[in-house]
Design a protein around this motif. Structure first.
Motif, PDB file in Angstrom:
ATOM      1  N   VAL A 162       0.839  -1.201   0.000  1.00  0.00           N
ATOM      2  CA  VAL A 162       0.000   0.000   0.000  1.00  0.00           C
ATOM      3  C   VAL A 162       0.873   1.251   0.000  1.00  0.00           C
ATOM      4  O   VAL A 162       0.570   2.237  -0.693  1.00  0.00           O
ATOM      5  CB  VAL A 162      -0.964  -0.005   1.198  1.00  0.00           C
ATOM      6  N   VAL A 165       2.039   1.811  -3.519  1.00  0.00           N
ATOM      7  CA  VAL A 165       0.960   2.359  -4.351  1.00  0.00           C
ATOM      8  C   VAL A 165       0.787   3.847  -4.066  1.00  0.00           C
ATOM      9  O   VAL A 165       0.641   4.662  -4.987  1.00  0.00           O
ATOM     10  CB  VAL A 165      -0.352   1.591  -4.115  1.00  0.00           C
ATOM     11  N   GLU A 166       0.817   4.230  -2.804  1.00  0.00           N
ATOM     12  CA  GLU A 166       0.685   5.647  -2.441  1.00  0.00           C
ATOM     13  C   GLU A 166       1.828   6.474  -3.034  1.00  0.00           C
ATOM     14  O   GLU A 166       1.611   7.586  -3.536  1.00  0.00           O
ATOM     15  CB  GLU A 166       0.675   5.794  -0.919  1.00  0.00           C
ATOM     16  N   ILE A 169       1.252   6.806  -6.890  1.00  0.00           N
ATOM     17  CA  ILE A 169       0.083   7.603  -7.266  1.00  0.00           C
ATOM     18  C   ILE A 169       0.247   9.074  -6.908  1.00  0.00           C
ATOM     19  O   ILE A 169      -0.169   9.962  -7.659  1.00  0.00           O
ATOM     20  CB  ILE A 169      -1.186   7.010  -6.630  1.00  0.00           C
ATOM     21  N   VAL A 175      -5.746   6.778  -2.268  1.00  0.00           N
ATOM     22  CA  VAL A 175      -5.448   5.371  -1.981  1.00  0.00           C
ATOM     23  C   VAL A 175      -5.874   5.031  -0.567  1.00  0.00           C
ATOM     24  O   VAL A 175      -5.643   5.804   0.366  1.00  0.00           O
ATOM     25  CB  VAL A 175      -3.939   5.080  -2.133  1.00  0.00           C
ATOM     26  N   THR A 176      -6.483   3.860  -0.404  1.00  0.00           N
ATOM     27  CA  THR A 176      -6.796   3.387   0.935  1.00  0.00           C
ATOM     28  C   THR A 176      -6.743   1.867   0.939  1.00  0.00           C
ATOM     29  O   THR A 176      -6.456   1.234  -0.066  1.00  0.00           O
ATOM     30  CB  THR A 176      -8.171   3.894   1.417  1.00  0.00           C
ATOM     31  N   CYS A 177      -7.024   1.294   2.117  1.00  0.00           N
ATOM     32  CA  CYS A 177      -6.961  -0.163   2.271  1.00  0.00           C
ATOM     33  C   CYS A 177      -7.986  -0.590   3.311  1.00  0.00           C
ATOM     34  O   CYS A 177      -8.090   0.028   4.370  1.00  0.00           O
ATOM     35  CB  CYS A 177      -5.560  -0.585   2.700  1.00  0.00           C
ATOM     36  N   ALA A 184      -4.706  -2.652  -2.542  1.00  0.00           N
ATOM     37  CA  ALA A 184      -4.885  -1.208  -2.477  1.00  0.00           C
ATOM     38  C   ALA A 184      -6.118  -0.818  -3.262  1.00  0.00           C
ATOM     39  O   ALA A 184      -6.350  -1.324  -4.367  1.00  0.00           O
ATOM     40  CB  ALA A 184      -3.658  -0.496  -3.033  1.00  0.00           C
ATOM     41  N   GLU A 185      -6.927   0.077  -2.685  1.00  0.00           N
ATOM     42  CA  GLU A 185      -8.153   0.549  -3.325  1.00  0.00           C
ATOM     43  C   GLU A 185      -7.945   1.997  -3.749  1.00  0.00           C
ATOM     44  O   GLU A 185      -7.622   2.843  -2.925  1.00  0.00           O
ATOM     45  CB  GLU A 185      -9.321   0.414  -2.346  1.00  0.00           C
ATOM     46  N   ILE A 186      -8.143   2.269  -5.020  1.00  0.00           N
ATOM     47  CA  ILE A 186      -7.778   3.558  -5.603  1.00  0.00           C
ATOM     48  C   ILE A 186      -9.020   4.253  -6.141  1.00  0.00           C
ATOM     49  O   ILE A 186      -9.731   3.718  -6.991  1.00  0.00           O
ATOM     50  CB  ILE A 186      -6.740   3.353  -6.724  1.00  0.00           C
ATOM     51  N   ASN A 219      -9.486   2.590   5.730  1.00  0.00           N
ATOM     52  CA  ASN A 219     -10.356   3.329   4.807  1.00  0.00           C
ATOM     53  C   ASN A 219     -11.447   4.108   5.541  1.00  0.00           C
ATOM     54  O   ASN A 219     -12.203   4.848   4.907  1.00  0.00           O
ATOM     55  CB  ASN A 219     -10.967   2.400   3.749  1.00  0.00           C
TER      56      ASN A 219
END
Length: 267
Positions: A162, A165-166, A169, A175-177, A184-186, A219
């Motif tokens: 994560v 990914v942060e 991006i 970005v969160t989890c 990772a949720e974008i 999140n």
């Protein structure tokens, strides 16, 4: 704050409102109904997509669900999407290209409203054969706006992935989890559970100072800070992620002990 009472109640689902068996207890439903009967709206705020909301709709009957970490607002009574904040193709292409370059073992999937697409090598954990779920190439997936981009790695630790990914991006997206896996949720820039809840609260004429939010994972942090910083309540489950506990105003018992209902009853 002993006499404080919310004018809107918001809750995460997994690990919070739902028990470990993916149900809502009768005691929790009764407590939610007691507040709703008193004119206090109950709002779901979840990372889940709209297509996963059919069962909870049968339990709650009506209300609004903030889905996909704030990207989608769903009317539970009509099961219609009333608002979306998508991630656009140019951002999707930039993000996926760079993540794949930095970590070739990263696999992608996307949420499109009521549908889900994933690369053939991506391993969905749930509803693999459900309607609306299908394989697609990465090129096909990033060719149109999406509610949420999912990036998964099967080998890296969750927090390490994560963080990567942060870093990749930056300011392009949010970005969160909400998983124990390296997932990772974008979402679009500024799209969080807080932004979704703010929109719903505004429709009800309620400010964050009069909201109580329940959650258990990172999140939920944005929603916790939104309520807490205005004087509302941010209630973490006892088993919550340490980063969420750090921004909570209160802690309740676990989801299998009806933590949401227990805290609401205490008010």
């Amino acid at each position: 704050m002993s006499d404080w009472r919310p004018r809107l109640i918001a809750s995460d689902m997994d690990g919070t409102l739902l028990s470990s068996d993916d149900t809502v207890s009768a005691a929790t439903v009764a407590e939610i109904d007691r507040w709703r009967d008193g004119g206090v709206p109950f709002v779901l705020a979840t990372g889940r997509p709209p297509r996963w909301m059919h069962r909870i709709r049968k339990v709650l009957g009506a209300g609004t669900a903030v889905c996909c970490n704030g990207a989608v607002l769903l009317d539970l009574e009509t099961f219609e999407i009333t608002h979306e904040e998508p991630v656009h193709p140019d951002v999707l292409r930039s993000v996926t290209d760079e993540l794949r370059r930095r970590q070739p073992g990263t696999w992608f999937a996307v949420e499109y409203g009521l549908e889900f697409r994933h690369e053939p090598i991506y391993k969905p954990r749930w509803d693999v054969d459900a309607p609306g779920v299908a394989e697609a190439t990465l090129e096909e997936m990033v060719g149109q706006p999406v509610a949420k981009l999912l990036a998964r790695h099967e080998d890296l630790p969750r927090d390490e992935f994560v963080a990567l990914v942060e870093e990749v991006i930056g300011e392009q997206a949010t970005v969160t989890c909400s998983s124990t896996d390296a997932l990772a949720e974008i979402s679009g820039i500024g799209v969080t559970k807080a932004s979704g809840l703010a929109a719903v609260a505004d429709r009800h004429g309620v400010g964050p100072e009069d909201v109580v939010v329940f959650g258990d994972m990172p999140n939920d942090i944005a929603a916790f800070e939104w309520a807490r910083n205005a004087g509302g309540r941010a209630v973490a489950m006892a088993h919550a992620h340490p980063d969420l506990l750090a921004v909570a105003t209160d802690v309740t018992v676990g989801n299998d002990e009806d933590g949401v209902a227990a805290f609401l009853a205490s008010l």
